[in-house]
Design an enzyme around this catalytic site. Structure first.
Site, mmCIF file in Angstrom:
data_model
loop_
_atom_site.group_PDB
_atom_site.id
_atom_site.type_symbol
_atom_site.label_atom_id
_atom_site.label_comp_id
_atom_site.label_asym_id
_atom_site.label_seq_id
_atom_site.Cartn_x
_atom_site.Cartn_y
_atom_site.Cartn_z
ATOM 1 C CE LYS A 162 -3.731 1.889 2.529
ATOM 2 N NZ LYS A 162 -4.824 1.625 4.115
ATOM 3 C CB SER A 221 -8.600 0.628 6.188
ATOM 4 O OG SER A 221 -9.492 1.767 6.033
ATOM 5 C CB SER A 268 -7.771 3.654 3.211
ATOM 6 O OG SER A 268 -7.069 3.006 4.024
#
Length: 498
Positions: free
Chosen positions: A105, A207, A183
């Site tokens: 990420k 998330s 996210s």
């Protein structure tokens, strides 16, 4: 040891130096294969890490134009793969992750960059995050960075999951006009689309597990503190954690062992059948949708058939937790983010400077505003008594909600639906979700999701959570359910619902 991302800067997807035209391994089903099977082939010499890495780079070139989950590939990945092959040939393989491609990420520090989705963080960090160094030490091949909801979905209450100023909009690979949730949207979508064997996501409140559920993969949020948060763009050190995302529980367990870096083997710890004789609390969250209710009931039937006792439960205090969590996070966001920004040369140093950057940027405010940044700018310090009471209340009640239910009913784990069917991305803000992730997130307790069924072509996940430090137990129940109900399927990349 050379850092895995020390050489050239990030290469945007679609750059001419990408690996277009590379033929993937013709006899390898990337969607179905697991890390243990790959490790066996690598050891037997019927596959090399270079071949595997090229296969995944080829899929990124071919598939990600639809999904838009990978914001940059690592030009050093082929060298890492070649070094892994040389180690293995010399009898010096570093374990099951050696030579395995992984995506990160883009809020995790690497020398190729870490933007948190914001164009304000265009200057790369000077050092890799601690978890990246652990991946390097284990021999993993870092393919690149994945898109995310900008600032971890903490820029606006009206933000759209999966959108960032850096990467644009990530799509759900099952139905492309549907949202992947945030996210860790890019990490989830990339794993679902088989663009890497595994990925690393991060979670503050849902998330990891929420995008995993929406895209039909496994996501594991560990106990707070199990994985180092050093070098990760923060929202709150009181809730943030990295965690593995994978298509198979065994892969998540292997990756978790590496990310934690303490020598504990989660694969072995989660290998036994957990269901016979177990007591599972079912928090149905009934009424969210008929599809979710139907899948929860089908899971209950599976658990009972395989020897588990199912106990109906409700988790108390949810409104109080919700009311105190957000204002506490706003204060922590300002404190922790500004401390982090001071470690990054050439980027804004304060929330005020971020607000000013966004106001002047031609892209950043094109989809939604920055109301949470304005709230953070005027937030009290972490020494403020009101803030401290909000945090104490939120954390205490979240822990009590789980611990009390586990103890009262003598439960091994609590199960709840992770998500409803993914919504159409429309830039009017995200709809209200199930919120089943909140208790474990605020408590800092482990929570894992595994595919459990489908609402039409859209995946629905089921979460298993337990108390502090029960990470191996949670993974064991997740693995047991996956074994008796293997419902996951590869995405179809439908443009829209029929």
């Amino acid at each position: 040891m050379r850092s895995p991302l020390a050489a050239p800067p990030r290469v945007p997807v679609g750059h001419p130096t990408n690996h277009a035209g590379i033929e993937p391994c013709s006899d390898l089903d990337l969607d179905a294969v697991t890390i243990p099977r790959l490790a066996a082939r690598l050891a037997a010499g019927t596959l090399t890490s270079v071949e595997l890495t090229r296969a995944y780079l080829a899929r990124i070139d071919e598939v990600d134009r639809k999904v838009r989950s990978v914001v940059a590939v690592n030009p050093d990945a082929p060298r890492q793969a070649a070094e892994s092959d040389r180690r293995r040939a010399g009898g010096q393989a570093r374990g099951p992750m050696d030579g395995i491609p992984v995506l990160l990420k883009d809020n995790i520090d690497t020398r190729m960059g870490a933007t948190a989705g914001s164009r304000a963080l265009g200057v790369p960090p000077c050092e890799d995050a601690e978890l990246v160094r652990r991946l390097c030490a284990a021999g993993a091949v870092v393919l690149g960075k994945t898109n995310l909801s900008e600032w971890g979905n903490f820029r606006s209450l009206w933000s759209t999951s999966g959108w960032s100023g850096v990467g644009g909009q990530t799509n759900n690979p099952h139905v492309l006009d549907r949202n992947p949730c945030g996210s860790s949207s890019g990490s989830a979508a990339a794993v679902a689309a088989s663009l890497a064997q595994v990925a690393v996501g991060t979670e503050t409140d849902g998330s990891i597990v929420s995008p995993a559920g929406h895209t039909g993969i496994v996501g594991f949020k560990p106990t707070l503190g199990r994985i180092s948060g050093e070098g990760i763009v923060p929202i709150s050190s009181r809730q943030d954690t990295a965690g593995p995302m994978a298509r198979h529980v065994v892969d998540a367990a292997i990756l978790m062992s590496v990310l934690e870096g303490r020598g504990f083997d989660y694969t072995a710890a989660s290998a036994t059948d957990a269901l016979p004789g177990a007591r599972v609390g079912v928090w149905r969250l009934a009424g969210f949708s008929a599809e979710v209710d139907r899948i929860v009931e089908s899971v209950v039937e599976v658990l009972r058939y395989h020897g588990a006792t199912v106990v109906e439960v409700e988790l108390p205090y949810q409104e109080e937790i919700r009311a105190n969590e957000l204002p506490a996070l706003v204060t922590e966001f300002k404190h922790d983010l500004e401390a982090y920004l001071k470690t990054r040369p050439g980027v804004p140093r304060t929330v005020r400077e971020l607000i000013e950057f966004n106001a002047a940027d031609p892209v950043e405010l094109g989809r939604f505003g920055q109301d949470l940044l304005f709230e953070a700018e005027k937030a009290p310090p972490v020494t403020d008594p009101t803030y401290r009471e909000q945090r104490r209340t939120a954390t205490t009640l979240a822990r009590r909600s789980i611990d009390g239910v586990l103890a009262a009913h003598h439960l091994d784990v609590i199960m709840a639906p992770t998500n409803g069917a993914a919504w159409r991305t429309d830039y009017d803000g995200d709809p209200v979700g199930l919120d089943s992730a909140r208790p474990a997130a605020v408590a800092g307790y482990p929570n894992a999701t595994v595919p459990a069924g489908f609402a039409g072509p859209l995946p629905i996940g089921m979460s298993f959570m337990a108390g502090h430090g029960a990470d191996a137990k949670v993974l064991r129940f997740t693995a047991a359910f996956e074994q008796v109900a293997p419902v996951r399927r590869a995405p179809a990349y439908l443009p829209t619902l029929p």
